[in-house]
Design an enzyme around this catalytic site. Structure first.
Site, PDB file in Angstrom:
ATOM      1  N   GLU A  92       0.850  -1.192   0.000  1.00  0.00           N
ATOM      2  CA  GLU A  92       0.000   0.000   0.000  1.00  0.00           C
ATOM      3  C   GLU A  92       0.881   1.236   0.000  1.00  0.00           C
ATOM      4  OE1 GLU A  92      -2.640   0.347   3.331  1.00  0.00           O
ATOM      5  OE2 GLU A  92      -3.543  -1.639   3.037  1.00  0.00           O
TER       6      GLU A  92
ATOM      7  N   GLU B 249     -13.913   5.497   0.222  1.00  0.00           N
ATOM      8  CA  GLU B 249     -14.793   4.575   0.952  1.00  0.00           C
ATOM      9  C   GLU B 249     -15.383   5.286   2.167  1.00  0.00           C
ATOM     10  OE1 GLU B 249     -13.023   0.648   1.591  1.00  0.00           O
ATOM     11  OE2 GLU B 249     -11.564   1.123   0.019  1.00  0.00           O
TER      12      GLU B 249
ATOM     13  N   LYS C  79     -14.902   4.199   6.131  1.00  0.00           N
ATOM     14  CA  LYS C  79     -13.622   4.227   6.831  1.00  0.00           C
ATOM     15  C   LYS C  79     -13.736   5.101   8.085  1.00  0.00           C
ATOM     16  CE  LYS C  79     -10.784   1.705   4.354  1.00  0.00           C
ATOM     17  NZ  LYS C  79      -9.701   2.302   3.571  1.00  0.00           N
TER      18      LYS C  79
ATOM     19  N   GLU D 247      -8.875   8.855   5.827  1.00  0.00           N
ATOM     20  CA  GLU D 247      -8.901   7.492   5.299  1.00  0.00           C
ATOM     21  C   GLU D 247     -10.013   7.290   4.276  1.00  0.00           C
ATOM     22  OE1 GLU D 247      -8.763   4.467   8.240  1.00  0.00           O
ATOM     23  OE2 GLU D 247      -6.949   5.242   9.189  1.00  0.00           O
TER      24      GLU D 247
END
Length: 337
Positions: free
Chosen positions: A261, A312, A315, A320
């Site tokens: 990541e 998203e 999160k 995030e």
């Protein structure tokens, strides 16, 4: 003669283009998380990967609907079990066999599994000591069904390092050194990489007084850190080489790194998180890993996964929630692919 030279030149150019294309397919991927309640269907997501010419995908659990959508896609897949399942794999070969038979075998003829990640940032932590045995048992299970080419590894966070500055001082934390040494031995046997999560954004955002934006974003034109004969122009290389130095200290310099990541958020912590910074970091990161190793490993082009495909909304916090290349509508957050 001139015509023949022109033909040779064109042939060489075509070959170079093909090699660059293969390098791109080998080295770059994007993580696909599902922590959102408004995300497109897995079929639409896989089609978006293909339209965007993203050839590697990392998923965090063996979601059947995602694996089904991956059938025949041609994407190379990194996948892992849930962290909470690792202890059972370590304790029981039968449990490891059952996981492989349930989540890998039904798809093995149609899905290109490349990596199995046993543990996402579980080291250091209470589950960490289970990772070497779990890796061995999953590897045995894969071998028993003829999938000997799938690489079994684990994913470490920067907290696995007891020291990281300067990079040559990199060393694994003392309480996990034995576990990491066992893991490195397994990786060396099958020529698999140690996967690491590398986030210059978080280091920069936690200490912008001492870490410059240029060092974090790959835009420095002069060395920021000198470490013996090695010079560091960007924080990404420095973090990776701290891991490389740590591997040397446990006598596994031959184990290579891959990046599981890395990325930069577009919102949540302005002005550090911004579209401009995310675009700059991700573009420079891609160009860097496609063309360069690190100062300590100049000959090794690391495979890397960007975090992540979508914003998203489930999160934990705003930062995030905003690492995605795409909105859930599949519209790009910024031009990239």
């Amino acid at each position: 003669m001139a015509s023949k030279f022109a033909q040779l030149f064109v042939s060489a150019l075509v070959l170079l283009t093909q090699l660059l294309s293969l390098a791109d397919a080998r080295n770059i991927g994007v993580c696909y998380g599902l922590n959102g309640n408004n995300l497109p269907s897995p079929t639409d997501v896989i089609n978006l990967y293909k339209r965007s010419q993203i050839d590697n995908i990392r998923i965090y659990e063996p979601y059947p609907e995602v694996l089904q959508a991956l059938r025949g896609s041609g994407l190379s897949v990194a996948i892992g079990p849930r962290n909470e399942d690792i202890a059972s794999f370590a304790a029981s070969q039968d449990a490891a066999n059952a996981w492989v038979n349930t989540n890998i075998v039904p798809y093995k003829n149609d899905v290109s599994f490349k990596w199995i990640n046993i543990g996402n940032e579980v080291i250091p932590g209470p589950l960490g000591a289970n990772v070497p045995a779990a890796m061995n048992n999953i590897r045995n299970a894969l071998s028993s069904v003829g999938l000997t080419g799938v690489k079994v590894t684990t994913v470490l966070a920067g907290t696995a390092l007891g020291a990281s500055f300067p990079p040559s001082a990199g060393v694994f934390a003392s309480d996990i050194t034995e576990t990491i040494t066992s893991i490195a031995g397994i990786l060396a046997q099958e020529d698999a990489p140690l996967m690491v999560n590398v986030y210059p954004y978080f280091a920069y955002s936690s200490d912008p007084t001492h870490i410059s934006a240029e060092y974090a974003l790959f835009t420095s034109t002069s060395a920021v850190v000198s470490d013996g004969r090695l010079q560091y122009f960007n924080l990404f290389d420095a973090v990776c080489d701290a891991f490389n130095a740590a591997l040397e200290k446990i006598n596994f310099a031959n184990v290579k790194l891959a990046v599981a990541e890395t990325g930069w958020p577009t919102a949540g912590n302005p002005p550090l998180s911004s579209v401009a910074n995310a675009q700059t970091y991700n573009r420079n990161l891609m160009n860097h890993v496609m063309q360069n190793g690190t100062p300590r490993r100049p000959g090794h082009l690391m495979e890397a996964f960007f975090f992540e495909m979508f914003n998203e909304n489930l999160k934990e916090n705003a930062v995030e929630q905003n690492f995605g290349f795409f909105f859930p509508s599949t519209e790009p957050v910024y031009p990239f692919w």
